[in-house]
Every structure is written in structure tokens, then in C-alpha cells.
Design an enzyme around this catalytic site. Sequence first.
Site, mmCIF file in Angstrom:
data_model
loop_
_atom_site.group_PDB
_atom_site.id
_atom_site.type_symbol
_atom_site.label_atom_id
_atom_site.label_comp_id
_atom_site.label_asym_id
_atom_site.label_seq_id
_atom_site.Cartn_x
_atom_site.Cartn_y
_atom_site.Cartn_z
ATOM 1 N N GLY A 127 41.819 49.519 45.871
ATOM 2 C CA GLY A 127 43.065 48.982 46.440
ATOM 3 C C GLY A 127 44.000 50.091 46.884
ATOM 4 O O GLY A 127 43.881 50.618 47.991
ATOM 5 N N HIS B 161 47.488 52.121 33.868
ATOM 6 C CA HIS B 161 48.616 51.303 33.458
ATOM 7 C C HIS B 161 48.294 50.788 32.060
ATOM 8 O O HIS B 161 47.140 50.408 31.791
ATOM 9 C CB HIS B 161 48.737 50.124 34.438
ATOM 10 C CG HIS B 161 50.067 49.463 34.453
ATOM 11 N ND1 HIS B 161 51.165 49.922 33.769
ATOM 12 C CD2 HIS B 161 50.504 48.350 35.092
ATOM 13 C CE1 HIS B 161 52.188 49.135 33.999
ATOM 14 N NE2 HIS B 161 51.820 48.160 34.801
HETATM 15 N N1 LIG Z 1 49.751 50.749 43.377
HETATM 16 C C1 LIG Z 1 49.887 51.945 42.861
HETATM 17 O O1 LIG Z 1 50.029 52.923 43.590
HETATM 18 C C2 LIG Z 1 49.834 52.162 41.369
HETATM 19 C C3 LIG Z 1 50.550 53.231 40.806
HETATM 20 C C4 LIG Z 1 50.358 53.543 39.463
HETATM 21 C C5 LIG Z 1 49.499 52.749 38.699
HETATM 22 N N2 LIG Z 1 48.864 51.679 39.266
HETATM 23 C C6 LIG Z 1 47.932 50.889 38.458
HETATM 24 O O2 LIG Z 1 46.623 51.102 38.975
HETATM 25 C C7 LIG Z 1 45.845 49.915 38.830
HETATM 26 C C8 LIG Z 1 45.350 49.494 40.203
HETATM 27 O O3 LIG Z 1 46.470 49.139 40.978
HETATM 28 P P1 LIG Z 1 46.437 48.992 42.559
HETATM 29 O O4 LIG Z 1 47.842 48.783 43.012
HETATM 30 O O5 LIG Z 1 45.614 50.069 43.128
HETATM 31 O O6 LIG Z 1 45.687 47.606 42.631
HETATM 32 P P2 LIG Z 1 45.445 46.695 43.892
HETATM 33 O O7 LIG Z 1 45.628 47.450 45.135
HETATM 34 O O8 LIG Z 1 46.175 45.434 43.703
HETATM 35 O O9 LIG Z 1 43.870 46.487 43.567
HETATM 36 C C9 LIG Z 1 43.141 45.757 44.318
HETATM 37 C C10 LIG Z 1 41.693 45.998 43.896
HETATM 38 O O10 LIG Z 1 41.366 45.064 42.866
HETATM 39 C C11 LIG Z 1 40.272 44.269 43.368
HETATM 40 N N3 LIG Z 1 40.360 42.926 42.770
HETATM 41 C C12 LIG Z 1 41.459 42.146 42.638
HETATM 42 N N4 LIG Z 1 41.134 41.001 42.001
HETATM 43 C C13 LIG Z 1 39.800 41.066 41.714
HETATM 44 C C14 LIG Z 1 38.886 40.226 41.035
HETATM 45 N N5 LIG Z 1 39.273 39.054 40.527
HETATM 46 N N6 LIG Z 1 37.597 40.634 40.925
HETATM 47 C C15 LIG Z 1 37.194 41.806 41.433
HETATM 48 N N7 LIG Z 1 38.016 42.663 42.085
HETATM 49 C C16 LIG Z 1 39.311 42.304 42.200
HETATM 50 C C17 LIG Z 1 40.468 44.274 44.871
HETATM 51 O O11 LIG Z 1 39.315 43.897 45.537
HETATM 52 P P3 LIG Z 1 39.431 42.980 46.867
HETATM 53 O O12 LIG Z 1 40.074 43.840 47.897
HETATM 54 O O13 LIG Z 1 38.015 42.637 47.121
HETATM 55 O O14 LIG Z 1 40.321 41.817 46.496
HETATM 56 C C18 LIG Z 1 40.829 45.756 45.083
HETATM 57 O O15 LIG Z 1 39.703 46.573 44.990
HETATM 58 C C19 LIG Z 1 46.759 48.885 38.175
HETATM 59 O O16 LIG Z 1 46.559 48.928 36.800
HETATM 60 C C20 LIG Z 1 48.139 49.384 38.536
HETATM 61 O O17 LIG Z 1 49.110 48.939 37.637
HETATM 62 C C21 LIG Z 1 49.011 51.387 40.577
#
Ligand SMILES: NC(=O)c1ccc[n+]([C@@H]2O[C@H](COP(=O)([O-])OP(=O)(O)OC[C@H]3O[C@@H](n4cnc5c(N)ncnc54)[C@H](OP(=O)(O)O)[C@@H]3O)[C@@H](O)[C@H]2O)c1
Length: 345
Positions: A39, A124
Site C-alpha cells: 500500500g 504500528h
Molecule cells: N501510511 C503510512 O505511511 C504509514 C506510516 C507509518 C505506519 N504505517 C503502518 O503501516 C501499516 C501499513 O499501512 P499502509 O498505510 O501502508 O496500509 P494501506 O496502504 O492501507 O495497505 C494496503 C495494503 O493492504 C492490503 N489489504 C487491505 N485489506 C486486505 C485484506 N483484507 N486482505 C489482504 N490484503 C489486504 C492492500 O491490498 P489491496 O490493494 O489488494 O487492497 C494493500 O496491499 C499499518 O500498520 C500502518 O498503521 C503506515
Amino acid sequence: MAKINFGGVEEDVVTREEFPLAKAREVLKDETIAILGYGVQGPGQALNLRDNGFRVIVGQRKNSKTWEKAVADGWVPGETLFELEEACQKGTILQYLLSDAGQIAFWPTVKKHLTKGKALYFSHGFGVTYKDQTGIVPPADVDVILVAPKGSGTSLRRLFLEGKGLNSSYAIFQNATGKAEERVIALGIGVGSGYLFKTDFKKEVFSDLTGERGILMGALAGVMEAQYNLLRSKGHSPSEAFNETVEELTESLIKLVGENGMDWMYANCSTTAQRGALDWKNRFRDAVKPVFDQLYESVSSGNEARITIEANSKADYREKLQKELDELKNSEMWKTGTKVRELRP
Ligand SMILES: NC(=O)c1ccc[n+]([C@@H]2O[C@H](COP(=O)([O-])OP(=O)(O)OC[C@H]3O[C@@H](n4cnc5c(N)ncnc54)[C@H](OP(=O)(O)O)[C@@H]3O)[C@@H](O)[C@H]2O)c1
């Protein structure tokens, strides 16, 4: 570990100088790092680790736009890009970077592949801390570790390419192998962190949820709206209200704060601005204190987790979020912002 004095308080932190990349590579030389989810954090961490010379594979649902994005970034299906479950099998370190709601849904599969000695890595503390609501309870014979970059995965990658890094927190929830500490620090360095500061899973999630609901996003947008609406209601034009509320902050003042601190920014404004800002800063601080107290209570009681899980587990969560984001986008203030950006020289 270096002891650094932060404003009179000593903390243990890890810098790239004392834990160089070569050492991180040595620690992880026999590991296969599986990045689960592509993501926002997934791409940043996976690409930085790959470019830093680690053995990395990506796990992602097939037949999705996200899979195509991974292919476009150079991950090769069957070689370095796999379905999620296959990546769980192959990885010795599983970096669980699905969305927090996705982590709950996919947990039974991940758990199955967490065999003795593997490491489960989070960015996280959410899933583990709110285990009563997420059901995420790792087996006892794996390491459970965390590296949380303090910023978006996009910035993590961008800064890496510029030779810089985002600071990250790190934590150990479970040290089953006795090697969790060196593993987590090596990963923190590998993903391209600036310096690493120690926390625990609970503190990470409490501070993170408070920060994003507070000053980083929620409070920031809220006070901007309040000031913009006030100026508009008093007859100021959209340009005047927007420039005085957002543009001057993002284009000028906050950059100075980042470079030299708030004190320096104040000291380099007019004495009229300084006098007023020093007086009103305390009034704003005292006015929002009760809201911040409520916010922290809502985070620490698990209420924010419950709201988030309920909302983001619904099948139509993306459409619902999009509707609210569109309302923000189509508000006069942020439409004015679009125009103002277009007019930048
Ligand atoms: N956003 C940030 O920059 C950030 C910063 C610090 C920490 N974090 C932490 O890092 C982690 C990831 O965050 P993110 O923001 O990168 O997440 P995100 O963009 O919301 O992640 C989406 C990913 O999860 C997959 N996904 C979602 N639902 C699913 C399911 N039911 N089964 C299988 N795959 C699924 C998506 O696949 P599809 O595309 O196929 O749906 C995609 O690969 C979290 O714990 C977040 O709190 C994030």
C-alpha cells in the site's frame, strides 16, 4: 546505543553511524524479508531494503491494481513477488504491512506460517495492543518487533533517494530467539530510518493515534477551517483567508520551523507578530487542552480502535471514506487551495 540529551532528558537512540548498513546486512544475511502488503509503507520499506542489499520478497493479493504497481516497481512474479500466503511461507521475517483492518482479516493465514524462530514485524502497535478487538495474538516462539517510520511511506522512499531518512521508533514485544533486538535495529536501519528511538507497542500506538488525530492532521485541519471560516465571515476574500491561513504556513513559516525551530521562526518575524503570537499561543494551548485530554482517553480506552475497526471493516469502507474526502476537497477553502497552488510561480 547512544545516550542523547533531548532538552534535558536522556534517551537511548541508535544512529546510522553506530549501527552502519554493513552491520545490518551482516545481521540479516540469512533472512528472507517478506513485505506483506504493497500500500503506502509496503513500497517505501520494500524498495529501500532491496536497494540497501537485503533479500526481499513482496506478498500481495493478485489481480489488483496494487499487484500491478508492485510489478511496475520491478518486483518479478514468481521470483520476488508472490501471493500473500506464499510470501508468508517463504519469509523468515514477515513485515505485516497490510492496512490495520486487512491485518485482522488475514491474521489466521499469517499465524499458520509463523513457525519457530521467525520474526513478525509491524509498523504500528495497533494489532497487538488492541488484541481483544483484533484477535492478533502471536505464537510464543517467534520474535515480535516493530519499526514505525514517523511519516508516510512515500516520504520514506523520497528521502532515501535523496540520501536522507525519516526517524523511526522501534520496539520489541517478544524476544523468543534472543536476537530480536539486533534484528529490529538492523531492519530499522535497512528500511532507511534517520535515527531510531525506543518505545513499546502500546506507547507507539497511543502516541501515533493521538498525533494523527491531533496536531498532524485532525487538529491542524480543524483550526485551519476555524480561522478560514472566521475570516470569510468577516468579509475577507478567499485568497486573503487562504493565504493568511494555509499558504503562508506551508510555503514559508513551517519550513523555517523545520529548519531552525519555532523559537527561531518567532525571532525572525516582526515584533508585532512576536508579541501577539506569544500571547495567543498560551490561550490556544489552554483552550485545546480539554480536547486533547478527551482524545488521549479515547485512544487509551480502545474507543478509537473500535471506531476504526468497525468503519474500516465494512465492505464499502473505501467508497464511504472517499465521499468524506470529496467533501473536504470540494469545500471552498480547499478548492481555493487548488487555485492558489496553480498560481504559484
Ligand atoms: N501510511 C503510512 O505511511 C504509514 C506510516 C507509518 C505506519 N504505517 C503502518 O503501516 C501499516 C501499513 O499501512 P499502509 O498505510 O501502508 O496500509 P494501506 O496502504 O492501507 O495497505 C494496503 C495494503 O493492504 C492490503 N489489504 C487491505 N485489506 C486486505 C485484506 N483484507 N486482505 C489482504 N490484503 C489486504 C492492500 O491490498 P489491496 O490493494 O489488494 O487492497 C494493500 O496491499 C499499518 O500498520 C500502518 O498503521 C503506515
